[in-house]
Design an enzyme around this catalytic site. Sequence first.
Site, PDB file in Angstrom:
ATOM      1  N   LYS A  86      -0.556   0.761   0.278  1.00  0.00           N
ATOM      2  CA  LYS A  86      -0.788  -0.449  -0.071  1.00  0.00           C
ATOM      3  C   LYS A  86      -2.267  -1.072   0.010  1.00  0.00           C
ATOM      4  O   LYS A  86      -2.946  -1.496  -0.637  1.00  0.00           O
ATOM      5  CB  LYS A  86       0.223  -1.463   0.511  1.00  0.00           C
ATOM      6  CG  LYS A  86       1.723  -1.416   0.335  1.00  0.00           C
ATOM      7  CD  LYS A  86       2.453  -2.396   1.132  1.00  0.00           C
ATOM      8  CE  LYS A  86       2.556  -2.162   2.781  1.00  0.00           C
ATOM      9  NZ  LYS A  86       2.785  -0.801   3.399  1.00  0.00           N
ATOM     10  N   THR A  87      -2.849  -0.756   1.038  1.00  0.00           N
ATOM     11  CA  THR A  87      -4.160  -1.002   1.559  1.00  0.00           C
ATOM     12  C   THR A  87      -5.083  -0.038   0.463  1.00  0.00           C
ATOM     13  O   THR A  87      -5.939  -0.938   0.047  1.00  0.00           O
ATOM     14  CB  THR A  87      -4.436  -0.752   3.134  1.00  0.00           C
ATOM     15  OG1 THR A  87      -3.662  -1.562   3.869  1.00  0.00           O
ATOM     16  CG2 THR A  87      -5.884  -1.225   3.273  1.00  0.00           C
ATOM     17  N   ASP A 131      -3.426  -8.823   3.936  1.00  0.00           N
ATOM     18  CA  ASP A 131      -2.368  -7.723   4.488  1.00  0.00           C
ATOM     19  C   ASP A 131      -1.218  -8.839   5.399  1.00  0.00           C
ATOM     20  O   ASP A 131      -1.387  -9.610   5.982  1.00  0.00           O
ATOM     21  CB  ASP A 131      -3.151  -6.798   5.503  1.00  0.00           C
ATOM     22  CG  ASP A 131      -2.534  -5.482   5.479  1.00  0.00           C
ATOM     23  OD1 ASP A 131      -1.408  -5.216   4.847  1.00  0.00           O
ATOM     24  OD2 ASP A 131      -3.085  -4.641   6.035  1.00  0.00           O
ATOM     25  N   THR A 180       5.212  -5.304   4.183  1.00  0.00           N
ATOM     26  CA  THR A 180       6.403  -4.512   4.398  1.00  0.00           C
ATOM     27  C   THR A 180       7.577  -5.056   4.177  1.00  0.00           C
ATOM     28  O   THR A 180       8.835  -4.478   4.256  1.00  0.00           O
ATOM     29  CB  THR A 180       6.143  -3.782   5.801  1.00  0.00           C
ATOM     30  OG1 THR A 180       6.075  -4.707   6.738  1.00  0.00           O
ATOM     31  CG2 THR A 180       5.269  -2.903   5.765  1.00  0.00           C
ATOM     32  N   ARG A 239       0.561   8.873   4.555  1.00  0.00           N
ATOM     33  CA  ARG A 239      -0.045   8.654   6.244  1.00  0.00           C
ATOM     34  C   ARG A 239       0.326   9.879   6.981  1.00  0.00           C
ATOM     35  O   ARG A 239      -0.472  10.423   7.472  1.00  0.00           O
ATOM     36  CB  ARG A 239      -0.133   7.318   6.344  1.00  0.00           C
ATOM     37  CG  ARG A 239      -0.555   7.143   7.920  1.00  0.00           C
ATOM     38  CD  ARG A 239      -0.401   5.839   8.740  1.00  0.00           C
ATOM     39  NE  ARG A 239      -0.984   4.757   7.947  1.00  0.00           N
ATOM     40  CZ  ARG A 239      -0.730   3.508   7.688  1.00  0.00           C
ATOM     41  NH1 ARG A 239       0.501   3.384   8.256  1.00  0.00           N
ATOM     42  NH2 ARG A 239      -1.606   2.725   6.994  1.00  0.00           N
TER      43      ARG A 239
HETATM   44  N1  LIG Z   1      -1.105   7.818  -3.416  1.00  0.00           N
HETATM   45  C1  LIG Z   1      -1.810   8.329  -2.644  1.00  0.00           C
HETATM   46  N2  LIG Z   1      -2.547   9.384  -2.576  1.00  0.00           N
HETATM   47  C2  LIG Z   1      -3.213  10.099  -1.884  1.00  0.00           C
HETATM   48  N3  LIG Z   1      -3.344   9.449  -0.462  1.00  0.00           N
HETATM   49  C3  LIG Z   1      -2.734   8.284  -0.093  1.00  0.00           C
HETATM   50  C4  LIG Z   1      -1.836   7.845  -1.155  1.00  0.00           C
HETATM   51  N4  LIG Z   1      -1.330   6.619  -0.792  1.00  0.00           N
HETATM   52  C5  LIG Z   1      -1.657   6.694   0.717  1.00  0.00           C
HETATM   53  N5  LIG Z   1      -2.506   7.591   0.911  1.00  0.00           N
HETATM   54  C6  LIG Z   1      -3.055   7.924   2.260  1.00  0.00           C
HETATM   55  O1  LIG Z   1      -2.372   7.392   3.255  1.00  0.00           O
HETATM   56  C7  LIG Z   1      -2.914   6.540   4.079  1.00  0.00           C
HETATM   57  C8  LIG Z   1      -2.402   5.406   4.371  1.00  0.00           C
HETATM   58  O2  LIG Z   1      -2.161   4.391   3.212  1.00  0.00           O
HETATM   59  P1  LIG Z   1      -2.368   2.959   3.205  1.00  0.00           P
HETATM   60  O3  LIG Z   1      -3.245   2.492   4.428  1.00  0.00           O
HETATM   61  O4  LIG Z   1      -2.925   2.473   2.055  1.00  0.00           O
HETATM   62  O5  LIG Z   1      -0.924   2.442   3.639  1.00  0.00           O
HETATM   63  P2  LIG Z   1      -0.339   0.774   3.699  1.00  0.00           P
HETATM   64  O6  LIG Z   1       0.769   0.898   2.569  1.00  0.00           O
HETATM   65  O7  LIG Z   1      -1.386   0.008   3.637  1.00  0.00           O
HETATM   66  O8  LIG Z   1       0.196   1.130   4.980  1.00  0.00           O
HETATM   67  P3  LIG Z   1       0.580  -0.234   6.098  1.00  0.00           P
HETATM   68  O9  LIG Z   1       1.640  -0.853   5.677  1.00  0.00           O
HETATM   69  O10 LIG Z   1       0.868   0.576   7.205  1.00  0.00           O
HETATM   70  O11 LIG Z   1      -0.595  -0.869   6.095  1.00  0.00           O
HETATM   71  C9  LIG Z   1      -4.308   6.482   3.652  1.00  0.00           C
HETATM   72  O12 LIG Z   1      -5.367   6.587   4.317  1.00  0.00           O
HETATM   73  C10 LIG Z   1      -4.544   7.448   2.396  1.00  0.00           C
HETATM   74  O13 LIG Z   1      -5.374   8.449   2.621  1.00  0.00           O
HETATM   75 MG   LIG Z   2      -2.241  -1.302   4.911  1.00  0.00          MG
END
Ligand SMILES: Nc1ncnc2c1ncn2[C@@H]1O[C@H](COP(=O)(O)OP(=O)(O)OP(=O)(O)O)[C@@H](O)[C@H]1O
Ligand SMILES: [Mg+2]
Length: 359
Positions: A86-87, A131, A180, A239
């Site tokens: 997401k981030t 977020d 989430t 992640r």
């Molecule tokens: N589609 C993708 N392709 C490659 N790497 C990814 C992908 N999605 C996520 N990642 C990797 O996973 C890590 C975590 O992703 P991210 O921080 O965007 O998750 P999030 O959904 O924001 O999690 P949270 O809910 O904990 O904030 C990132 O550092 C990234 O390197």
């Molecule tokens: Mg995030």
Amino acid sequence: MAEHADAGSAGHTDGTGDPVSSERIVAPGADDLERAAEAALRPRSLDDFVGQKIVRDQLSLVLHAALGRGAAPDHVLLSGPPGLGKTTLAMIIATELGTSLRVTSGPAIQHAGDLAAVLSSLEEGEVLFIDEIHRLARPAEELLYVAMEDFRVDVVVGKGAGASAIPLSLPPFTVVGATTRAGLLPAPLRDRFGFTGHLDFYDSEDLERVVVRSAGLLGVPLAHAAAHEIAGRSRGTPRVANRLLRRVRDWAQVRGDGTLDLAAARAALEVYEVDRLGLDRLDRAVLRALCTRFGGGPVGLSTLAVTVGEEGETVETVAEPYLVREGLIGRTPRGRVATPAAWAHLGLEPPSDGLFAAV
Ligand SMILES: Nc1ncnc2c1ncn2[C@@H]1O[C@H](COP(=O)(O)OP(=O)(O)OP(=O)(O)O)[C@@H](O)[C@H]1O
Ligand SMILES: [Mg+2]
């Protein structure tokens, strides 16, 4: 990309957007280095973003249409379990639009005034990333509705009976909200997002691509079988895949000969107690408590969380979605229940009068 956190009292996320709860595979207390390592592996463009084809296609249309019109795109809501991107997508949206990303989060905004300050400092076309948007306080939420719909914020001047609201119009901007727990967003807020992308767990092919891409970025040679093994044990989560890759690299460096092959992957995953299904300690603690303390359930989520010494929200957003998806636990109106697969996974016999049968 010009990325900056907003100034003032609104605060900001750490830029990786990682809540502490998702640190547990290398936890407790994954440090800043770990976060920096994660940030370095983030894809920077939609083309670089692995998997989630539907969301990617939809988002690409929204962004390109807006770019074509020379206008800010509709507000975007991204939902899904931790660590699915997401981030990362929020950052990509700003990059693809060629604009800057302002970062804040629900818990960082204590008062509506904090949000008003952030909103009134936005520049035309900027992306405001909020977020954990489900954790915004009510008054801030209400202010946000108006800002998102009418591009206006009412600045309150004075106090008490003499206070008055001066409407301040805002330049067009785009809110990207991440959550989430989309179910906790009040309908009026949800309705103000023109596009909602729901991120789902990744299949192991996509995770393999994530791991191979990351190994390339880290400059470590990774055997195909090792990539496959890591992907299969990453609980559908990029992640986690990246973390496991780094742990395998550690193992290979310290205990192996530096080669990231299948044997190194298996040995490292054993050290970090990641099992065959990719379940980690919290996942297994939840399953074990459910089966051995509560006879397979049904048991309420909060009771289960207390038993494993975790916050209810952590169990619900971090452990449960994957356990449900793997068919290990079920959600019933009376509480959580262990499925026969859960008993089998723990190597335990389900009770003959198993409550699961009643579901
Ligand atoms: N589609 C993708 N392709 C490659 N790497 C990814 C992908 N999605 C996520 N990642 C990797 O996973 C890590 C975590 O992703 P991210 O921080 O965007 O998750 P999030 O959904 O924001 O999690 P949270 O809910 O904990 O904030 C990132 O550092 C990234 O390197
Ligand atoms: Mg995030």
